[in-house]
Motif scaffolding. Structure first.
Motif, PDB file in Angstrom:
ATOM      1  N   ARG A 164       0.839  -1.211   0.000  1.00 25.09           N
ATOM      2  CA  ARG A 164       0.000   0.000   0.000  1.00 25.09           C
ATOM      3  C   ARG A 164       0.866   1.250   0.000  1.00 25.09           C
ATOM      4  O   ARG A 164       0.586   2.193  -0.747  1.00 25.09           O
ATOM      5  CB  ARG A 164      -0.936  -0.001   1.197  1.00 25.09           C
ATOM      6  CG  ARG A 164      -1.842   1.224   1.214  1.00 25.09           C
ATOM      7  CD  ARG A 164      -3.112   0.937   1.983  1.00 25.09           C
ATOM      8  NE  ARG A 164      -3.993   2.066   1.995  1.00 25.09           N
ATOM      9  CZ  ARG A 164      -4.775   2.440   0.986  1.00 25.09           C
ATOM     10  NH1 ARG A 164      -4.777   1.769  -0.127  1.00 25.09           N
ATOM     11  NH2 ARG A 164      -5.562   3.479   1.094  1.00 25.09           N
ATOM     12  N   GLU A 165       1.912   1.297   0.819  1.00 19.66           N
ATOM     13  CA  GLU A 165       2.826   2.454   0.854  1.00 19.66           C
ATOM     14  C   GLU A 165       3.504   2.639  -0.506  1.00 19.66           C
ATOM     15  O   GLU A 165       3.646   3.764  -0.998  1.00 19.66           O
ATOM     16  CB  GLU A 165       3.878   2.265   1.956  1.00 19.66           C
ATOM     17  CG  GLU A 165       3.357   2.470   3.356  1.00 19.66           C
ATOM     18  CD  GLU A 165       4.404   2.167   4.426  1.00 19.66           C
ATOM     19  OE1 GLU A 165       5.604   2.031   4.068  1.00 19.66           O
ATOM     20  OE2 GLU A 165       4.029   2.081   5.599  1.00 19.66           O
ATOM     21  N   ASP A 225       0.986   3.967  -2.958  1.00 15.68           N
ATOM     22  CA  ASP A 225       0.700   5.369  -2.635  1.00 15.68           C
ATOM     23  C   ASP A 225       1.826   6.282  -3.137  1.00 15.68           C
ATOM     24  O   ASP A 225       1.562   7.333  -3.736  1.00 15.68           O
ATOM     25  CB  ASP A 225       0.501   5.517  -1.128  1.00 15.68           C
ATOM     26  CG  ASP A 225      -0.149   6.834  -0.752  1.00 15.68           C
ATOM     27  OD1 ASP A 225      -1.022   7.298  -1.519  1.00 15.68           O
ATOM     28  OD2 ASP A 225       0.216   7.401   0.308  1.00 15.68           O
ATOM     29  N   LEU A 270       1.619   6.494  -6.909  1.00 12.17           N
ATOM     30  CA  LEU A 270       0.534   7.388  -7.328  1.00 12.17           C
ATOM     31  C   LEU A 270       0.931   8.853  -7.155  1.00 12.17           C
ATOM     32  O   LEU A 270       0.642   9.692  -8.024  1.00 12.17           O
ATOM     33  CB  LEU A 270      -0.740   7.078  -6.542  1.00 12.17           C
ATOM     34  CG  LEU A 270      -2.001   7.815  -6.989  1.00 12.17           C
ATOM     35  CD1 LEU A 270      -2.300   7.542  -8.448  1.00 12.17           C
ATOM     36  CD2 LEU A 270      -3.169   7.426  -6.108  1.00 12.17           C
ATOM     37  N   LYS A 271       1.622   9.191  -6.058  1.00 14.24           N
ATOM     38  CA  LYS A 271       2.092  10.573  -5.849  1.00 14.24           C
ATOM     39  C   LYS A 271       3.097  10.967  -6.928  1.00 14.24           C
ATOM     40  O   LYS A 271       3.038  12.092  -7.455  1.00 14.24           O
ATOM     41  CB  LYS A 271       2.712  10.722  -4.461  1.00 14.24           C
ATOM     42  CG  LYS A 271       1.706  10.731  -3.345  1.00 14.24           C
ATOM     43  CD  LYS A 271       2.387  10.850  -1.997  1.00 14.24           C
ATOM     44  CE  LYS A 271       1.340  10.768  -0.872  1.00 14.24           C
ATOM     45  NZ  LYS A 271       1.962  10.812   0.449  1.00 14.24           N
TER      46      LYS A 271
END
Length: 188
Positions: free
Chosen positions: A113-114, A117, A120-121
């Protein structure tokens, strides 16, 4: 000539005088002709030199215009070929982030998940730097230029208001890259 002849043809006198003047001018031209011939030759030579000079200048200008045209075509070809260079370099960070996420030997849900994330950033930064803007129109009035309605659903919102987004849309420098797929409020 007799007096009668003189009285009878006064206009002949003017014609004779004109003819005499022409003859005198011709004699004078014959005398100055050889003097003016070198002057005419010099003028002709100067005119030929000037024409040659202008022709050379025209050839140079034509060659320069051809070079400018060729360089412009090369620049256009390079611009088309490397137009996405900036965006591609930004996407390298996104790829690196994905690879790092997948390189973890014993990934946990939290580490995946990290990684996702962070990826995506990085992608959002790449989009922003490249002029790509997200269209997420929930609550906005339906715009057929930016949205594609795939359904109409009953809602307490005004008719033709976007109530659900199935797929976000994107703008590239203000131009629609992909319309948002939306559901709109149905009129009552």
């Amino acid at each position: 000539m007799s007096q009668e002849q003189d009285k009878a043809a006064p206009e002949n006198f003017d014609q004779k005088a004109s003819a005499a003047e022409v003859a005198a001018n011709d004699d004078q031209g014959a005398q100055t002709g050889p003097d003016t011939l070198p002057g005419l030759e010099e003028q002709l030579r100067q005119a030929e030199l000037l024409a040659t000079e202008h022709h050379d200048a025209w050839l140079r200008a034509k060659a320069e215009a051809e070079n400018v045209r060729r360089r412009a075509q090369e620049d256009i070809a390079k611009a088309a070929k490397f137009a996405i260079e900036k965006f591609a370099s930004e996407l390298l960070m996104v790829k690196d982030s994905l690879e790092q996420t997948l390189a973890v030997e014993a990934p946990s849900i939290e580490s995946i998940r990290e990684g996702a994330d962070l990826t995506l950033k990085n992608l959002a930064k790449a989009f922003e730097k490249s002029g790509i803007e997200e269209i997420n129109p929930v609550g906005e009035k339906f715009d057929p230029h930016k949205h594609q309605a795939i359904s109409a659903i009953p809602s307490d919102q005004p008719a033709n208001t976007v109530v659900q987004v199935f797929q976000k849309g994107y703008l590239l420098e203000g131009r629609v890259l992909r319309p948002a797929l939306v559901a709109v409020a149905q009129s009552a």
